[in-house]
Design an enzyme around this catalytic site. Structure first.
Site, PDB file in Angstrom:
ATOM      1  N   SER A 161       1.785  -5.786   0.445  1.00 25.33           N
ATOM      2  CA  SER A 161       0.798  -5.874  -0.626  1.00 25.33           C
ATOM      3  C   SER A 161       0.073  -7.203  -0.471  1.00 25.33           C
ATOM      4  CB  SER A 161       1.480  -5.776  -1.999  1.00 25.33           C
ATOM      5  OG  SER A 161       0.514  -5.823  -3.026  1.00 25.33           O
ATOM      6  N   CYS A 206      -8.016   0.547   2.092  1.00 27.87           N
ATOM      7  CA  CYS A 206      -6.952  -0.406   1.782  1.00 27.87           C
ATOM      8  C   CYS A 206      -6.307  -0.043   0.450  1.00 27.87           C
ATOM      9  CB  CYS A 206      -7.486  -1.827   1.719  1.00 27.87           C
ATOM     10  SG  CYS A 206      -6.200  -3.017   1.248  1.00 27.87           S
ATOM     11  N   LYS A 233     -12.576   3.608   8.774  1.00 25.25           N
ATOM     12  CA  LYS A 233     -11.107   3.641   8.761  1.00 25.25           C
ATOM     13  C   LYS A 233     -10.632   4.443   7.563  1.00 25.25           C
ATOM     14  CE  LYS A 233      -6.974   0.764   9.221  1.00 25.25           C
ATOM     15  NZ  LYS A 233      -6.472  -0.593   9.512  1.00 25.25           N
ATOM     16  N   THR A 278      -2.408   2.298   5.804  1.00 26.55           N
ATOM     17  CA  THR A 278      -1.020   2.446   5.350  1.00 26.55           C
ATOM     18  C   THR A 278      -0.877   3.554   4.310  1.00 26.55           C
ATOM     19  OG1 THR A 278      -1.445   0.711   3.738  1.00 26.55           O
ATOM     20  CG2 THR A 278      -0.392   0.058   5.793  1.00 26.55           C
ATOM     21  N   GLY A 295       4.534   0.880  10.116  1.00 27.60           N
ATOM     22  CA  GLY A 295       5.678   0.772  11.024  1.00 27.60           C
ATOM     23  C   GLY A 295       6.125   2.117  11.564  1.00 27.60           C
TER      24      GLY A 295
END
EC number: 1.3.-.-
Lengths: 233, 301
Positions: free
Chosen positions: B71, B130, B165, B193, B217
């Protein structure tokens, strides 16, 4: 990769690991350690406890999966170490008063040992505070001029700083905040911060802390800051 | 370095398809201590906003099994500081700089894009995905209409190609990608994410001040791979894919799914040499498989 020379429990839950390393390492710097592939995901930032040419020592507390794995490593095993990172403690030309709490005492040993080796005529006193079981006290007693120990209490209640001393503190934030507040404004105080970090090199911005000079990165701009920069004192 | 990894993204030539992802690489300076940035296909800047942004308060990182929640909240120095302080250094590098641009509203996006018209960058990554900023950010990227609207307006005023994006948190990713393509986007990048949540049961509180945060990840890789495949099947513009790529095998899978280039994100934190290792792995693969160029296996799935 570094080869482990030794990795033993100092007391239950607190381990000391020595690894092969050569290079320049300053007190207060840290390394990112990992001895696993993808789980846990991140490497672990561990401060330098001591360094002598060829041997790097970490003192660490087992708090989660990463440090649990580190604690299982045996002499001859390899561990990935990246670093040294961070700016470390500043050069001090006065007498030194050091205040450490719990595992926050880890980086203070190399600080004091090096300080006394380079400044044999200067005094160094250390306050050590532990919640339950003390550790490393004899080692500190061997290098410092005076050790003031507190177990189970509040170390800053005992703190009395001399006019010529520079103060360096590392430990729980509540303890460092108290040190920053009770030490007279005439004394310089440095605090070594801890923060969640992913990279250790200033790229992830996970360890950003607010300062009077805007955001700073604990990993790259710190971890050591002058008290007035990070605390409202 | 051999020519087997040279990759064209529209008419932009990348010496290889491996690019560190926005938000994991700063402006490259931190990684110059580890390798020559010219070895990279390109690099993608930290997400920039028109004004400097301090980012989010409170805890910013939380580890999960095979994943990392963040964050950060787009902490960045702002477009002007980028142009004055970072661009002079980046433009001297023998690699492609992609500039990632975020915004809080339409005006801030457009003003930022206009300012970037003054410098010779090769590609803008328009960040409408985002999850860590309250205004703007992902709000534009979760519906096809709003994504297309901001894309169209940005494309109209930008003298640089626009790669949008996308968020994996949107309503229908393929529809959004198609809408952005129709609005003039010259490329798509994905995924940003995944919106997640972490609770600290000991404190009886949400970990993050914003409650929700972005997961990245290895944990997100299968989702990112699926989304890459779906979007690559649907659009005619090139796709730059990311999401949990940790080694050359992961990168190859995304290229087989149709990605033109790949971005390397969270793994940079564990292994600063990861992009270089991935380039070496892909190159060795091409040699072993006797491929003249990695194009030959792109999109084979």
């Amino acid at each position: 990769m570094a080869v482990i020379q030794s990795n033993t429990a100092v007391i239950p839950g607190i381990y000391k690991m020595c690894v092969d390393f050569s290079g320049e390492v300053k007190p207060g710097q840290f390394f990112m350690l990992r001895a696993w592939d993808k789980d846990p995901l991140l490497s672990r930032p561990i401060s330098v406890h001591d360094y002598q040419s060829g041997q790097l020592t970490f003192l660490y507390q087992v708090v989660g999966k990463g440090t649990e794995i580190l604690a299982t490593l045996l002499p001859g095993n390899e561990v990935t170490i990246q670093g040294p990172y961070g700016n470390g403690f500043p050069q001090v030309n006065t007498d030194l008063c050091v205040v450490g709490g719990g595992i926050g005492t880890a980086p203070l040993y190399y600080l004091i040992r090096k300080f006394k080796a380079e400044n044999p005529n200067k005094k160094c006193r250390i306050y050590l505070g532990f919640r339950d079981y003390p550790y490393g006290v004899d080692e500190f007693a061997a290098v410092a001029d005076e050790v003031i120990l507190d177990v189970g209490g509040i170390i800053t209640d005992k703190l009395s700083v001399l006019p010529e001393e520079t103060v360096i503190t590392c430990g729980p934030e509540i303890m460092m905040t108290a040190v920053a507040k009770v030490v007279p404004p005439e004394n310089t105080v440095y605090v070594s911060l801890e923060a969640h970090m992913a990279c250790g090199i200033g790229a992830c911005l996970g360890c950003t802390c607010e300062t009077k000079a805007g955001n700073k990165k604990v990993c790259k701009d710190g971890p050591v800051f002058e008290r007035g920069v990070v605390f409202n004192v | 370095m051999s020519e087997c990894l040279t990759t064209k993204f529209n008419d932009i030539l990348f010496k290889n398809p491996v690019i560190p992802a926005s938000g994991t690489f700063g402006f490259g300076r931190e990684y110059e201590a580890f390798y020559d940035l010219a070895k990279l296909g390109g690099l993608c800047s930290k997400g920039l906003t028109l004004e400097p942004k301090a980012g989010n308060k409170g805890l910013r990182l939380w580890e999960t099994p095979a994943g990392l929640m963040n964050s950060i909240g787009l902490e960045n120095p702002g477009i002007d500081a980028f142009i004055n302080n970072e661009w002079p250094h980046l433009k001297e590098l023998d690699t492609v700089t992609i500039v990632n641009v975020g915004g809080k509203d339409e005006e801030s996006y457009l003003t930022a894009i206009e300012k970037l018209n003054a410098i010779d960058i090769k590609l803008i990554e328009l960040n409408i995905s985002c999850p860590n900023v309250k205004a703007g950010g992902m709000a534009y990227g979760i519906k096809a209409e709003t994504a297309a609207d901001i894309t169209k307006k940005v494309v109209e005023i930008s003298r640089h190609p626009i790669m949008v994006k996308l968020s994996p948190n949107g309503e229908a990713l393929v529809d959004i990608a198609l809408a952005c393509e129709a609005a003039g986007a010259q490329g798509i990048s994905l995924i940003n994410t995944l919106l997640g949540m972490a609770i600290d049961y000991k404190k009886k509180a949400a970990v993050f001040d914003n409650q929700y945060a972005g997961l990245s990840g290895p944990a997100v890789k299968p989702i990112a791979l699926r989304m890459t495949h779906q979007v690559c099947q649907a659009v005619d513009i090139p796709v730059m894919a990311m999401g949990g790529i940790s080694n050359w095998e992961d990168a190859l899978e995304f290229i087989m799914a149709g990605a033109t280039c790949i971005q390397v994100g969270t793994i940079n934190f564990n292994n600063p040499m990861a992009p270089i290792d991935i380039i070496a792995g892909l190159e060795a693969y091409c040699v072993r498989e006797k491929l003249d160029n990695i194009d030959q296996i792109r999109g084979i799935i």
